[in-house]
Motif scaffolding. Structure first.
Motif, short mmCIF file in Angstrom:
data_model
loop_
_atom_site.label_atom_id
_atom_site.label_comp_id
_atom_site.label_asym_id
_atom_site.label_seq_id
_atom_site.Cartn_x
_atom_site.Cartn_y
_atom_site.Cartn_z
N THR A 42 -6.74 9.83 -2.13
CA THR A 42 -7.35 8.94 -1.13
C THR A 42 -7.39 9.62 0.23
OG1 THR A 42 -6.58 6.98 -2.32
CG2 THR A 42 -7.12 6.70 0.01
N GLN A 43 -6.29 10.24 0.60
CA GLN A 43 -6.15 10.87 1.91
C GLN A 43 -6.92 12.19 2.00
OE1 GLN A 43 -2.03 11.29 3.11
NE2 GLN A 43 -2.48 13.17 4.21
N ARG A 83 -2.39 9.59 -6.34
CA ARG A 83 -3.45 8.67 -5.92
C ARG A 83 -3.57 8.63 -4.39
NH1 ARG A 83 -3.83 2.32 -5.94
NH2 ARG A 83 -6.07 2.12 -5.74
N THR A 101 0.83 -1.21 0.00
CA THR A 101 0.00 0.00 0.00
C THR A 101 0.86 1.26 0.00
OG1 THR A 101 -1.82 -1.11 1.13
CG2 THR A 101 -1.73 1.29 1.31
#
Length: 125
Positions: free
Chosen positions: A109-110, A105, A35
């Motif tokens: 996401t964050q 990305r 990840t």
């Protein structure tokens, strides 16, 4: 507006609690390393930094959740805390992507839930 703001801010907080778990407790596990793009050799070296960084994410989540809890009784204080937490989450995502464009990305996401939460928190004032 307020319900949307609360749902988005709570989602952002829960995401950051999940990031805390990954960074602080599951850092060396293969799925977590994938990840974050960390090699098996680098994971133990980076573990102290990740542990610390994970707690930053937890603290942002706690600030946000305390703010949400206070919004019913102390609306201004609660909103200010929720904005401080989600705004800091958004700022961290912006720092991530401006430092390294390949992290787009991860930054999305964050930062998407916090960005939407900030917008709706401001709109509900």
């Amino acid at each position: 507006m307020q319900i949307i703001a609360v749902v988005l801010a709570a989602g952002a907080a829960l995401l950051h609690v999940y990031i805390w778990v990954l960074e602080s407790f599951r850092w060396t596990e293969p799925a977590t390393r994938r990840t974050f793009g960390v090699s098996e050799a680098d994971a133990p070296v980076l573990a102290p930094m990740a542990y610390n960084q994970g707690f930053y994410n937890l603290f942002l989540a706690v600030i946000t959740l305390v703010g949400l809890a206070l919004m019913g009784s102390e609306h201004g204080t609660g909103t200010a805390l929720a904005l401080a937490g989600t705004g800091s989450m958004l700022a961290a995502a912006l720092v991530l992507v401006t430092h390294d464009r390949s992290m787009l990305r991860a930054a999305l996401t964050q930062g998407t839930l916090p960005a939407l939460a900030v917008l709706f928190l401001l709109l509900q004032l």
